[in-house]
Design a protein around this motif. Structure first.
Motif, PDB file in Angstrom:
ATOM      1  N   ASP A   1      -9.123  -2.584  -0.448  1.00  0.00           N
ATOM      2  CA  ASP A   1      -8.388  -1.665   0.417  1.00  0.00           C
ATOM      3  C   ASP A   1      -8.302  -2.282   1.805  1.00  0.00           C
ATOM      4  O   ASP A   1      -8.709  -3.434   1.993  1.00  0.00           O
ATOM      5  CB  ASP A   1      -9.039  -0.267   0.442  1.00  0.00           C
TER       6      ASP A   1
ATOM      7  N   PRO B   1       0.828  -1.212   0.000  1.00  0.00           N
ATOM      8  CA  PRO B   1       0.000   0.000   0.000  1.00  0.00           C
ATOM      9  C   PRO B   1       0.866   1.268   0.000  1.00  0.00           C
ATOM     10  O   PRO B   1       1.899   1.303   0.673  1.00  0.00           O
ATOM     11  CB  PRO B   1      -0.777  -0.095   1.327  1.00  0.00           C
TER      12      PRO B   1
ATOM     13  N   CYS C   1       0.286   5.539   0.477  1.00  0.00           N
ATOM     14  CA  CYS C   1      -0.725   6.530   0.828  1.00  0.00           C
ATOM     15  C   CYS C   1      -0.093   7.768   1.415  1.00  0.00           C
ATOM     16  O   CYS C   1       1.109   7.823   1.639  1.00  0.00           O
ATOM     17  CB  CYS C   1      -1.738   5.940   1.807  1.00  0.00           C
TER      18      CYS C   1
ATOM     19  N   ILE D   1      -1.326  -1.236  -3.449  1.00  0.00           N
ATOM     20  CA  ILE D   1      -2.611  -1.366  -2.760  1.00  0.00           C
ATOM     21  C   ILE D   1      -3.056   0.027  -2.299  1.00  0.00           C
ATOM     22  O   ILE D   1      -2.227   0.867  -1.944  1.00  0.00           O
ATOM     23  CB  ILE D   1      -2.477  -2.309  -1.534  1.00  0.00           C
ATOM     24  N   CYS D   2      -4.349   0.232  -2.325  1.00  0.00           N
ATOM     25  CA  CYS D   2      -4.963   1.451  -1.819  1.00  0.00           C
ATOM     26  C   CYS D   2      -5.321   1.166  -0.359  1.00  0.00           C
ATOM     27  O   CYS D   2      -6.043   0.212  -0.083  1.00  0.00           O
ATOM     28  CB  CYS D   2      -6.200   1.703  -2.663  1.00  0.00           C
ATOM     29  N   ILE D   3      -4.800   1.942   0.582  1.00  0.00           N
ATOM     30  CA  ILE D   3      -4.983   1.566   1.995  1.00  0.00           C
ATOM     31  C   ILE D   3      -6.374   1.895   2.513  1.00  0.00           C
ATOM     32  O   ILE D   3      -6.888   1.215   3.397  1.00  0.00           O
ATOM     33  CB  ILE D   3      -3.894   2.192   2.891  1.00  0.00           C
ATOM     34  N   GLU D   4      -7.005   2.933   1.963  1.00  0.00           N
ATOM     35  CA  GLU D   4      -8.323   3.330   2.466  1.00  0.00           C
ATOM     36  C   GLU D   4      -9.116   3.988   1.347  1.00  0.00           C
ATOM     37  O   GLU D   4      -8.553   4.442   0.355  1.00  0.00           O
ATOM     38  CB  GLU D   4      -8.184   4.303   3.643  1.00  0.00           C
TER      39      GLU D   4
ATOM     40  N   THR E   1     -13.178  -2.837  -3.227  1.00  0.00           N
ATOM     41  CA  THR E   1     -13.421  -1.439  -2.848  1.00  0.00           C
ATOM     42  C   THR E   1     -13.253  -0.470  -4.017  1.00  0.00           C
ATOM     43  O   THR E   1     -14.039   0.478  -4.152  1.00  0.00           O
ATOM     44  CB  THR E   1     -12.478  -1.019  -1.699  1.00  0.00           C
ATOM     45  N   LEU E   2     -12.240  -0.701  -4.875  1.00  0.00           N
ATOM     46  CA  LEU E   2     -12.007   0.273  -5.948  1.00  0.00           C
ATOM     47  C   LEU E   2     -13.146   0.247  -6.966  1.00  0.00           C
ATOM     48  O   LEU E   2     -13.588   1.301  -7.440  1.00  0.00           O
ATOM     49  CB  LEU E   2     -10.655   0.023  -6.629  1.00  0.00           C
TER      50      LEU E   2
ATOM     51  N   ASN F   1      -6.438   9.510  -0.612  1.00  0.00           N
ATOM     52  CA  ASN F   1      -5.835   8.188  -0.519  1.00  0.00           C
ATOM     53  C   ASN F   1      -6.472   7.137  -1.412  1.00  0.00           C
ATOM     54  O   ASN F   1      -5.952   6.041  -1.545  1.00  0.00           O
ATOM     55  CB  ASN F   1      -5.755   7.724   0.939  1.00  0.00           C
ATOM     56  N   SER F   2      -7.598   7.473  -2.051  1.00  0.00           N
ATOM     57  CA  SER F   2      -8.030   6.545  -3.093  1.00  0.00           C
ATOM     58  C   SER F   2      -7.684   7.076  -4.489  1.00  0.00           C
ATOM     59  O   SER F   2      -8.015   6.429  -5.474  1.00  0.00           O
ATOM     60  CB  SER F   2      -9.514   6.170  -2.954  1.00  0.00           C
TER      61      SER F   2
END
Lengths: 366, 366
Positions: A127, A61, A63, A100-103, A206-207, A108-109
């Motif tokens: 995420d 991730p 971010c 990876i996207c953490i949140e 999530t994405l 942050n996305s």
């Protein structure tokens, strides 16, 4: 099953991320511009289903860490994320295969798309939160025993550091102190994990969900409808209140944007009042008698009552009308371990957690 | 020409280090015990003249960073220094050949002996200050363009980190924030340098001098003489005053022990008063009219007026009688570049630097 994201998709991703970001994650507009510039320069980004990732792949991730109030004034120059990633790669002695996207959250996305475009690396669809949270140990990875360390930090001046802490909570403490000294915000790469660990730890899809929610917000606005109802239907959420900000108190301390807004009801909530607490993200909504209406980890999402766009905490201001929507948190967050990490008690609230369905039995899911 | 140091020598080294430490560097008693335990367990340490070191040798200072007030309560467990050193070796991808003592001072001129004994590595005869200073960029290495980064930190809990900052001042800032979060003190390894750089940057002979001064303090005390006169003769220093602490104000903030003592003259200084400022180390002595009598980087060394033992800032207390001795700083510190780094202006004093010989023309060097 993955998909491809180009510059044109970033509008929806920024919007959807800001909605799920529960007020946190920073200004979606800034994040959108950063990602669009990178996607325009380097071409589209591949988003991969984690099921397709080899077990021994290296997944990391990336971010921004810090207070969103700072991020609005101090934009990343674009080099920091790459610097954090290379510092971590050098320390690990290996190249990263997937980002990876953490949140879910405004900046942050979107930042991971900028980094993915610049490095040519694919992003995993998922995420670590399914929303935004203020501290770095507050991820599903912690619940699956994945270590935040080694973690790399990079600032806008060219400083970098590597942390190797004994727990994810200690990684948060040391990284937060570093972030504050770096000027209040830093770009970071952390939780290096294998593909096998990502399959365990990632909150999947999530994405894709963020993009879909963002497209829905745009389509509803296009059709001159407030997007709230469509979002509630799609996410199984509920209307919490419609209200206007009549007082706002905030301070940026210890690397966080903290504060409380007092709201006065509008429309069907005329005559009622509410208080909305935040630490980077919205954490607790109470009615005028101090009775909780929604508690972390359940999501408190704010939309502009008029335009329907998501509202982040740093944009709250006197007179702003909000439509607040509650969404149930991922079931992992409502478990005992999840509540230890991100429940009301952790943030110092005396309320015991109760699901928003229990707190608001009368609110029908429209 | 080097020498060998065994457990029995640590008494003198701790005393001499505390004297040159100008009030800083922490409790010499604690440092002595740590070093003696290591020397008893692993045997004596070789102190090498830097002239004998190969140009391509890897030389690294190890020391404690933080507020001496904290170090008195939170002793290193002995693992931290080794952890910092291995973290740096792993990051550099090479083994360290020689250890360096970064400053003269109670703990920081004894801890390197403990690490040298435990690792079997020789120590170079010299240091980076010729005294103690509170911030890590305040070393002769900075004047010779040697970088503090990469720097490794380790705490008592098992956390480690590596900093890679753009300047020695930024290394200080980031490391200080880390140290505070680690509990106020950390063991660190920094300024990795080649033998060739050590030959340029090291202030030579400090460890031999420290031992000699410590032996002199012990011998004078044995002979029932106050050691002050002998130390003044050996170092070309001067008597500043004899006085009693009548007020002391201190606070441990930002990772430093800061404060100010008000002194009332004794003996030949009867009727006079003085103020003594410190930030870990004694930095400024003024007379009752606010006229400076000694200013950083010149050394302000404190001995107990009765017993003659060196006094560190955290041991200052109401009623304590002090004999203050001024020593001229190493000529590098009195240069323009040296004064930029450690002169009165850096610490916020309005006094321009003047050598103590100029400030006190009447004081004969006994």
């Amino acid at each position: 099953m993955g998909f491809t994201v180009s510059s044109a998709d970033m509008e929806a991703i920024a919007l959807g991320g800001a909605f799920l970001g529960t007020g946190g994650g920073g200004d979606p507009y800034i994040g959108k511009l950063m990602a669009q510039a990178a996607l325009d320069a380097h071409g589209p980004v591949t988003v991969t289903d984690v099921a397709e990732v080899p077990d021994d792949a290296v997944c990391v991730p990336v971010c921004m860490m810090g207070a969103p109030t700072v991020m609005v004034e101090k934009l990343p120059n674009g080099e920091e994320a790459a610097a954090a990633l290379s510092a971590l790669e050098a320390y690990l002695g290996t190249k990263v295969d997937y980002l990876i996207c953490i949140e879910a959250g405004g900046l942050n996305s979107t930042i991971p798309f900028a980094v993915a475009a610049a490095t040519g690396l694919p992003l995993l669809d998922g995420d670590g939160m399914g929303r935004a949270f203020p501290e770095l140990q507050m991820v599903s990875f912690t619940l699956h025993d994945i270590k935040a360390s080694p973690m790399a930090l990079a600032d806008d001046k060219g400083n970098t550091s590597i942390l190797n802490a004994i727990s994810n909570q200690w990684t948060e403490r040391l990284a937060r102190a570093q972030t504050v000294e770096m000027g209040g915000a830093a770009l970071v790469a952390l939780y290096p994990m294998t593909g096998a660990q990502a399959k365990q730890g990632l909150l999947r899809g999530t994405l894709g969900l963020i993009r879909e929610l963002g497209e829905s917000i745009a389509a509803e606005r296009q059709a001159n409808r407030h997007p709230g109802d469509a979002l509630i239907r799609r996410c199984g959420g509920m209307q919490l209140c419609t209200a206007r900000v009549v007082d706002i108190e905030r301070h940026t301390t210890g690397g966080f944007a903290r504060g409380r807004a007092v709201l006065k009801g509008l429309d069907e909530d005329q005559g009622r009042s509410f208080t909305l607490d935040f630490q980077n993200e919205f954490l607790c909504l109470e009615d005028g008698e101090g009775k909780p209406m929604a508690l972390t980890p359940d999501l408190i999402c704010a939309l502009d009552a008029d335009g329907g766009l998501p509202v982040t905490t740093e944009k709250l201001h006197y007179g702003l009308g909000l439509r607040l929507i509650g969404l149930p948190a991922n079931p992992q967050w409502r478990s005992a371990g999840g509540l230890d990490l991100v429940g009301p008690g952790y943030f110092g609230y005396s309320h015991a957690f109760a699901p928003l369905e229990t707190l608001n039995p009368a609110n029908t899911n429209t």
